[in-house]
Design a protein around this motif. Structure first.
Motif, PDB file in Angstrom:
ATOM      1  N   SER A 115      -9.972   0.656   7.628  1.00 59.67           N
ATOM      2  CA  SER A 115      -9.730   0.249   6.247  1.00 59.67           C
ATOM      3  C   SER A 115      -8.623  -0.803   6.198  1.00 59.67           C
ATOM      4  O   SER A 115      -7.747  -0.856   7.073  1.00 59.67           O
ATOM      5  N   LYS A 117      -6.150  -1.006   4.127  1.00 57.09           N
ATOM      6  CA  LYS A 117      -4.847  -0.376   3.940  1.00 57.09           C
ATOM      7  C   LYS A 117      -4.301   0.141   5.262  1.00 57.09           C
ATOM      8  O   LYS A 117      -3.128  -0.075   5.595  1.00 57.09           O
ATOM      9  N   THR A 118      -5.143   0.809   6.046  1.00 59.16           N
ATOM     10  CA  THR A 118      -4.703   1.340   7.334  1.00 59.16           C
ATOM     11  C   THR A 118      -4.306   0.227   8.279  1.00 59.16           C
ATOM     12  O   THR A 118      -3.300   0.331   8.997  1.00 59.16           O
ATOM     13  N   LEU A 121      -0.874  -1.068   7.145  1.00 56.49           N
ATOM     14  CA  LEU A 121       0.193  -0.113   7.426  1.00 56.49           C
ATOM     15  C   LEU A 121       0.462  -0.008   8.918  1.00 56.49           C
ATOM     16  O   LEU A 121       1.621   0.062   9.351  1.00 56.49           O
ATOM     17  N   ARG A 185      -0.152   6.158  -5.935  1.00 55.64           N
ATOM     18  CA  ARG A 185      -0.564   5.250  -4.872  1.00 55.64           C
ATOM     19  C   ARG A 185       0.639   4.754  -4.083  1.00 55.64           C
ATOM     20  O   ARG A 185       0.613   4.704  -2.852  1.00 55.64           O
ATOM     21  N   LEU A 189       1.465   5.380  -0.046  1.00 53.53           N
ATOM     22  CA  LEU A 189       1.749   4.291   0.887  1.00 53.53           C
ATOM     23  C   LEU A 189       3.061   4.525   1.624  1.00 53.53           C
ATOM     24  O   LEU A 189       3.161   4.295   2.838  1.00 53.53           O
TER      25      LEU A 189
END
Length: 305
Positions: A115, A117-118, A121, A185, A189
Motif C-alpha cells: 500500500s 501508506k505502508t 511509512l 487517521r 499514522l
C-alpha cells in the motif's frame, strides 16, 4: 489540496529542478575544466572500480533488507523483488533528480502490492533509523579520526543521536487516546511510524553505514589517499546526513566536493582526488544498473503474474 498548497508544491518542484540543473551544470563545467586527467586516473584504477561496484551491490542488498524489515510483517515484499526495485531506483537517483528515484521505487512497490501508506511509512522509518545509526557510528569513530575538530563534532553527533533515540522511544511508548476521536487517521499514522523496530533490523542499519565506510576505505586507499577505518566511518556518517538535506540526487556536487577536499587532505593531488569521486559515483551506478538488469526480468514476471 488547496490552491495555496498547490502553489507551494509547484514552487518547491521548481526549486528542486533548479537546484538539480545548477548542480549538473556546476559539475559539468568543473569536469570540463579539469580535462581528461581525472578520467584517465579512474580508468587506470579499474580494479578499484570493480571492487567498489561489488561493495555497492552488497550495500544495495543491505538497504533493501533494512527497508523490508521496516514494513509490517503482513505487507513485506519478497526480498528479491525489493532488491530489484531498490537497484532500479538507485540507478535512477544517480542520473535523475532525487525525487525521480523515490517516485519510481514507490510506484514499483505499489504495483507489487504494497500500500502507498505502508511504503511511505517504511521509507520514513528507514530514513530515521539510518540517520540514527549514522550519527551513532560517527560519534564513536570521530574521537579516533585524528581531526582537529573531531572531538567536538563527535560530541555533537552523540547528542543528536540521543535526541533522535529519545524521540523515537518516547513516541513508541506514548498513548494517543485523547486524540483518537478527533483525528483517528493521524493517530494511526503516528502509531505506525513509531511502532517498535524489529530486533533483527538493527544490525542491517549498522551494516548500511559500515558498508559505505568500506567503499570509502577501499576507494581512497586504492588511489593512495591513506585514511583510517575511523575516518572512513566518520565520512560515511557525514555522507548520510548530507544525502538527507541535499536537493540533488545523492548529494551530487556537495558530497563530491567533500570527497575531493578529504582526499586532498589525505595527501593526493586534485586530479586524483576528483578521480576518486568519479570512481565512487560510477561504481555505484554500475552496481545498480547491473543488479537492476539481472533482476528486472524476474520483477517484470512477478508483477505481471
Amino acid at each position: 489540496m488547496t490552491p495555496s498548497a498547490k502553489t507551494s508544491s509547484t514552487r518547491s518542484n521548481y526549486i528542486r529542478r533548479a537546484a538539480y540543473l545548477l548542480a549538473i551544470a556546476a559539475v559539468t563545467i568543473f569536469l570540463w575544466k579539469m580535462g581528461g586527467a581525472p578520467w584517465l586516473h579512474a580508468a587506470q584504477h579499474w580494479p578499484i572500480m570493480i571492487a567498489l561496484a561489488a561493495l555497492s551491490a552488497f550495500g544495495l542488498a543491505v538497504q533493501a533488507m533494512a527497508f523490508r524489515l521496516m514494513a509490517p510483517p503482513d505487507d513485506r515484499p519478497v526480498f528479491q523483488i525489493t532488491l530489484a526495485i531498490w537497484a532500479i531506483s538507485a540507478a535512477l537517483s544517480v542520473v535523475a533528480p532525487f525525487m525521480a528515484g523515490i517516485a519510481a521505487r514507490t510506484t514499483l512497490l505499489v504495483r507489487h502490492g504494497m500500500s502507498l501508506k505502508t511504503c511511505g511509512l517504511a521509507s520514513l522509518r528507514q530514513v530515521w533509523l539510518g540517520l540514527e545509526y549514522a550519527l551513532l557510528l560517527s560519534a564513536l569513530s570521530l574521537p579516533f579520526a585524528n581531526w582537529g575538530i573531531a572531538l567536538n563534532a563527535g560530541g555533537g553527533c552523540a547528542l543528536a543521536w540521543l535526541v533522535m533515540l529519545a524521540l523515537r522511544l518516547k513516541a513508541s511508548s506514548c498513548r494517543f487516546d485523547r486524540l483518537e476521536k478527533a483525528s483517528g487517521r493521524f493517530v494511526r499514522l503516528i502509531h505506525a511510524f513509531s511502532a517498535p523496530v524489529p530486533g533483527q533490523a538493527h544490525p542491517w542499519f549498522a551494516l548500511q553505514v559500515l558498508t559505505m565506510s568500506a567503499v570509502y576505505l577501499v576507494g581512497f586507499n586504492g588511489f593512495g589517499a591513506e585514511i583510517s577505518v575511523f575516518q572512513a566511518i566518520a565520512l560515511a556518517g557525514l555522507t548520510v546526513v548530507l544525502s538527507l538535506i541535499a536537493f540533488v540526487p545523492n548529494g551530487l556536487g556537495i558530497t563530491d566536493a567533500i570527497w575531493v577536499i578529504f582526499a586532498q587532505h589525505a595527501g593526493v593531488e586534485l586530479e586524483e582526488a576528483v578521480a576518486i569521486a568519479i570512481t565512487i559515483r560510477l561504481s555505484h551506478l554500475l552496481a545498480a544498473t547491473i543488479l537492476g538488469a539481472l533482476l528486472n526480468k524476474r520483477l517484470h514476471h512477478h508483477l505481471n503474474a
